[in-house]
Design an enzyme around this catalytic site. Structure first.
Site, PDB file in Angstrom:
ATOM      1  N   GLU A 193       0.832  -1.207   0.000  1.00  0.00           N
ATOM      2  CA  GLU A 193       0.000   0.000   0.000  1.00  0.00           C
ATOM      3  C   GLU A 193       0.868   1.258   0.000  1.00  0.00           C
ATOM      4  O   GLU A 193       0.472   2.294  -0.512  1.00  0.00           O
ATOM      5  CB  GLU A 193      -0.928   0.021   1.218  1.00  0.00           C
ATOM      6  CG  GLU A 193      -1.978  -1.066   1.209  1.00  0.00           C
ATOM      7  CD  GLU A 193      -3.021  -0.894   0.115  1.00  0.00           C
ATOM      8  OE1 GLU A 193      -2.645  -0.991  -1.070  1.00  0.00           O
ATOM      9  OE2 GLU A 193      -4.194  -0.677   0.457  1.00  0.00           O
ATOM     10  N   THR A 197      -6.208   8.298  -3.771  1.00  0.00           N
ATOM     11  CA  THR A 197      -6.183   8.228  -2.311  1.00  0.00           C
ATOM     12  C   THR A 197      -5.390   9.383  -1.710  1.00  0.00           C
ATOM     13  O   THR A 197      -5.824  10.005  -0.731  1.00  0.00           O
ATOM     14  CB  THR A 197      -5.563   6.886  -1.860  1.00  0.00           C
ATOM     15  OG1 THR A 197      -6.320   5.831  -2.453  1.00  0.00           O
ATOM     16  CG2 THR A 197      -5.589   6.746  -0.349  1.00  0.00           C
TER      17      THR A 197
END
Lengths: 320, 320
Positions: free
Chosen positions: B140, B193
């Site tokens: 991530e 994001t």
């Protein structure tokens, strides 16, 4: 003339990470409120305070200012406005104050809950406990300046109570794991809730907040699945504890002592100065109590401390 | 030569109040990663990307920069340093990218988890899923700039996963209630994001934080006790949703539509732009999906949206 005695026990708010949203009741000690109903009305307030034992004269005797009588007045007002019950008599109130004041043990909430359960019984039980909780919370405003529910709700309802929301009030009952024992250590000093709140920050970083709510979720999960190790790991407070620890002489030594004796976790009871620990057996909880008492004695201030060991009370306020 | 296909599904992080600490997996859609093991080593990286389908050329082909290959490299490094397994061969990676990018559906986490479950199988299963989660979280960081776990952990482990702590990593599995169905609406826009994080405040008031963690506790309680009404009441996000809603055209209309169709609650999936809703039956979840799709079409931007209805996936990443 009819007399009823109500009892409500000590409660511990916050429970480490659950600042202002979580609290639980222990079995003892607790306050007793004895109410006597007289059919004839009084020219003054419908509730008067007859006697208070055990407060050393510290609590107000004015029925509108004393928490236990104030909540009964609120209850009577509610009956008149919402239940069509217009109480015409007079109630005498006697308070046996067994909980120390400004101790972090939910002293005012216990008096309020005991008074309310007694008053409700005295008038034939017109309200549910969930209705009575509202008046107990109002009582906290009189006693501490803010209407928080983390003592008042478990004092009335027992168990762990999670306050999801204040407006509307949304209380969630979390039954305790069978083998969860609380050790409560009350050092002989006072710490006023309003002062203990004043040391808290008004804002916190999002990162710190995230850490706190990870622990809140984990604590609720640990309680509901009886995962004692998880309960211990989740008893972390990165917000209030670091600030309030400085107001409690020996806090870190006492916490260390509790953990060293095998407790799962340990933090400040409510706004302090009492300190609670959880253990997964009565024997460990007793050991933790001895260690905590000794730790308070060992610090420079040589504080005496009262120790109680108790499972979580499932019953809440009750009639004696 | 040996070939293994791994699959991991979409995941929804945050889950309203559980910002950065909670996520869950749905059954589909998901990404597939096909790994082929060659005994002979390559002079370059031990992992190379052969093909990526479905990303429109958007994802990096450099094995150190692509999430799915990067996590396999991390996994091989771990085997060498901690398990005494010195992999000498070469792995070809083929990625079938079924999840849209920058969608709030945990696209990068699904690729990472699918790659890891396949790589572990390919090498005889030296690691547990709980070990593999660590590499998925590292992935991530490559994909989104921060090593958050609320997609990676449920992509690997299934269920709801609560992240109590990152250091040390402490993941708590919360099994879903049997009748809980998720509706996921993915409008055809992208929201990165990193950008969706940049609109969040760095600090929040203690009062707001308290409200949020009351809901986190309540949501965990609702999930563990299958209290669907409570789940609905607890799906409140007073921190990220108000900020990110402005980045998603029609957010409030879509939420209103879901609730109007009978959904328990509705919020942003991860950092958006997808929106999820929970319902207590498959039929209601389907109805909510239709309402959400129509609501996206009805706004000025007339957004097309894909709709999926799924129970929570209990299995997590798996071998096909």
């Amino acid at each position: 003339m009819k007399t009823v005695t109500g009892f409500a026990s000590a409660t511990i708010g916050n429970v480490a990470c659950g600042f202002d949203v979580l609290g639980f009741a222990i079995k003892e000690p607790g306050d007793e409120v004895i109410l006597t109903l007289h059919e004839e009305s009084s020219s003054e307030s419908p509730v008067s305070i007859k006697t208070i034992h055990g407060d050393g004269g510290a609590l107000p005797r004015d029925p509108k200012k004393n928490t236990s009588s104030f909540v009964v007045l609120k209850f009577l007002e509610y009956l008149r406005n919402h239940k069509g019950i217009d109480f015409q008599g007079h109630i005498d109130l006697e308070l046996k104050k067994n909980l120390p004041l400004s101790s972090g043990m939910g002293s005012s909430a216990a008096s309020a809950a005991a008074a309310l359960i007694a008053a409700n019984e005295l008038l034939g039980g017109p309200c549910t406990k969930m209705e009575l909780v509202h008046f107990a919370i109002e009582g906290e405003r009189v006693a501490c300046g803010s209407a928080h529910a983390d003592n008042a709700a478990p004092a009335m309802l027992g168990n762990f109570i999670l306050i999801r929301s204040y407006n509307p009030l949304d209380l969630i009952t979390i039954p305790p794991p069978d083998q969860l024992y609380c050790t409560l250590a009350h050092p002989h000093i006072e710490l006023r809730t309003a002062y203990a709140r004043s040391v808290l920050p008004r804002s916190i970083s999002l990162k710190t907040a995230t850490e706190q709510w990870g622990n809140v979720g984990a604590l609720i999960s640990g309680l509901l699945t009886s995962d004692y190790e998880l309960i211990g790991r989740a008893l972390v407070d990165v917000i209030a504890e670091p600030k309030r620890a400085t107001l409690i002489p020996g806090f870190y030594q006492v916490k260390e002592a509790a953990l060293g004796a095998g407790a799962l976790g340990c933090s400040i009871a409510g706004s302090g100065p009492s300190i609670f620990a959880f253990s997964s057996s009565a024997a460990t909880a007793e050991k933790a109590g001895t260690a905590m008492r000794n730790a308070f004695l060992d610090i420079d201030e040589h504080l005496e401390a009262d120790i109680w060991v108790s499972p979580v009370c499932r019953e809440g306020a009750r009639i004696l």
